[in-house]
Design a protein around this motif. Sequence first.
Motif, PDB file in Angstrom:
ATOM      1  N   TYR A   1      -6.709   7.447   2.170  1.00 32.98           N
ATOM      2  CA  TYR A   1      -6.563   6.190   1.393  1.00 32.98           C
ATOM      3  C   TYR A   1      -6.828   5.046   2.482  1.00 32.98           C
ATOM      4  O   TYR A   1      -7.366   4.048   2.348  1.00 32.98           O
ATOM      5  N   GLY A   2      -6.119   5.392   3.896  1.00 32.86           N
ATOM      6  CA  GLY A   2      -6.353   4.489   4.749  1.00 32.86           C
ATOM      7  C   GLY A   2      -7.900   4.130   5.324  1.00 32.86           C
ATOM      8  O   GLY A   2      -8.312   3.177   5.874  1.00 32.86           O
TER       9      GLY A   2
ATOM     10  N   HIS B   1       4.163  -8.881  -4.407  1.00 28.58           N
ATOM     11  CA  HIS B   1       4.509  -7.952  -3.488  1.00 28.58           C
ATOM     12  C   HIS B   1       5.928  -7.294  -3.709  1.00 28.58           C
ATOM     13  O   HIS B   1       6.261  -6.284  -3.581  1.00 28.58           O
TER      14      HIS B   1
ATOM     15  N   TYR C   1      -1.591  -2.090   1.374  1.00 31.66           N
ATOM     16  CA  TYR C   1      -0.673  -1.230   2.344  1.00 31.66           C
ATOM     17  C   TYR C   1       0.493  -0.778   1.446  1.00 31.66           C
ATOM     18  O   TYR C   1       0.954   0.332   1.853  1.00 31.66           O
ATOM     19  N   TRP C   2       0.454  -1.139   0.577  1.00 31.60           N
ATOM     20  CA  TRP C   2       1.737  -0.734  -0.546  1.00 31.60           C
ATOM     21  C   TRP C   2       1.256   0.658  -1.030  1.00 31.60           C
ATOM     22  O   TRP C   2       2.194   1.656  -1.219  1.00 31.60           O
TER      23      TRP C   2
ATOM     24  N   LEU D   1      -0.674   2.879   0.512  1.00 33.93           N
ATOM     25  CA  LEU D   1      -0.720   3.818   1.440  1.00 33.93           C
ATOM     26  C   LEU D   1       0.662   4.342   1.570  1.00 33.93           C
ATOM     27  O   LEU D   1       0.936   5.468   2.143  1.00 33.93           O
ATOM     28  N   ALA D   2       1.684   3.589   1.013  1.00 35.61           N
ATOM     29  CA  ALA D   2       3.122   4.322   1.076  1.00 35.61           C
ATOM     30  C   ALA D   2       3.434   4.999   0.143  1.00 35.61           C
ATOM     31  O   ALA D   2       4.361   5.876  -0.069  1.00 35.61           O
TER      32      ALA D   2
ATOM     33  N   GLU E   1     -10.466   1.351   0.192  1.00 33.59           N
ATOM     34  CA  GLU E   1     -11.322   0.051   0.000  1.00 33.59           C
ATOM     35  C   GLU E   1     -12.562   0.543  -0.374  1.00 33.59           C
ATOM     36  O   GLU E   1     -13.027  -0.436  -1.130  1.00 33.59           O
TER      37      GLU E   1
ATOM     38  N   THR F   1      -2.512  10.016   2.298  1.00 34.78           N
ATOM     39  CA  THR F   1      -2.378   8.585   3.149  1.00 34.78           C
ATOM     40  C   THR F   1      -3.552   8.380   3.915  1.00 34.78           C
ATOM     41  O   THR F   1      -3.995   7.248   4.026  1.00 34.78           O
TER      42      THR F   1
ATOM     43  N   HIS G   1      -4.840  -7.604   0.407  1.00 36.12           N
ATOM     44  CA  HIS G   1      -3.383  -8.225   0.320  1.00 36.12           C
ATOM     45  C   HIS G   1      -2.265  -7.304  -0.125  1.00 36.12           C
ATOM     46  O   HIS G   1      -1.228  -7.285   0.617  1.00 36.12           O
ATOM     47  N   TYR G   2      -2.632  -6.439  -0.830  1.00 37.62           N
ATOM     48  CA  TYR G   2      -1.744  -5.425  -1.301  1.00 37.62           C
ATOM     49  C   TYR G   2      -1.931  -3.901  -1.061  1.00 37.62           C
ATOM     50  O   TYR G   2      -0.989  -3.286  -1.332  1.00 37.62           O
TER      51      TYR G   2
END
Length: 437
Positions: free
Chosen positions: A323-324, A402, A349-350, A352-353, A328, A320, A346-347
């Motif tokens: 990737y954070g 989303h 953060y998905w 990251l989870a 990118e 996590t 735009h996607y």
Amino acid sequence: MNRRILHLAIPSIVSNITVPLLGLVDVTIVGHLGATAYIGAIAVGGLLFNILYWNFGFLRMGTSGLTSQAYGRKDKDAEIRVLVQAVSVGLFSALAMLILQYPIERLAFRLLDTSAEVEQYAVTYFRICIWGAPAVLAQYGFTGWFIGMQNSRYPMYIAIVMNVINIVCSSCFVFLFGMKVEGVALGTVVAQYSGVIMAWGLWFYNYKELRGRITFRGSLQLIAMRRFFAVNRDIFLRTLCLIGVTTFFTSTGARQGDVILAVNTLLMQLFTLFSYIMDGFAYAGEALSGRYVGACNLVQLKRAVKALFGWGVGLSLVFTLLYGIGGESFLGLLTNDTVVIETAGHYFYWVLAIPLAGFAAFLWDGILIGATATRFMLWAMLVASGSFFVIYYCFSGATNNHMLWLAFLVYLALRGVMQTLWSRKVFTLKYLQSLRS
């Protein structure tokens, strides 16, 4: 316990990472032949074989669980019996694929939308590579057996040697003998048979005490095969659910346009990278849980599960964070299309989870396979898959990427939650003793 886990997990991770290299080598070689149709043919052919062989993943997973339990019981006859069963079922399945290769080919290319030129080359690739099916499916049995015997180094050695042979043979056939797609396909088949021959050689020379225990008639009797098929039936059905979810995810993204398809494909590479690591620890879970279930050692079984989840939480937090910080930038290495990169933001953060949502599902799959509690794993997959489709269709309204990602994350998390709840039925002395009866 941590040393045992790493001893099993690290070679499995290396093996996992080398798997896509076989396809990558093929694409790289044909990429220098001057026609994009060659690349498309290898991509289509590789996709087709991935789907075909994915359905037979139970040969590796079920074999690992049954073998590790026999290892824990110190039951030499059961150890070799599982290997004979796995390799025999693999060869019989491969024979069926060879007999039905033409109907499989026609059905596959009817469903795949390709140009006439790509289909022509892909058919050539398919008709050569299909003859590698006996080697691939037999090797699944050997790989699962080695892992069940607490030896994940041999599958790693085999994977590395196969990649080297594939590179050498494919390059020679294409660049020295002037062959094109057929040369790449032939090189792949040579590598596959080299792998299964090496697997047999490693078994033959390092498990000498088991040679005299082989009894084909006893191993392949209906009663002896009943448990083998019961475990593998659950894994097979679970795999179908997995294929259904991943195929729907890809096709639904494709219906939203080329940009969304590209975005989802790139973001899924981050999930795939994480899965290679967690699968290695899942394989360690298969070997250790099966060993301690077979030995009826509940204390060590619980210690192994606790240690595995310690690694799972730690690695999930690390991924996590990585990737954070650099996710990118990683996407920028995969493409220079600014529209795709901007849309992916735009996607993102998905993604990251994903590690924290998904690690438990990977680990429990391995632990329950080792314990041959595959029915619980199947139930969890059925519930999670159902939730995936319910969430997407009930809340997306129109096509909504989303909601697609939300449904996928719930699907991953729910698998882990359901298996955690049902694991209480596995971690009992009564369950362990029932497997001995």
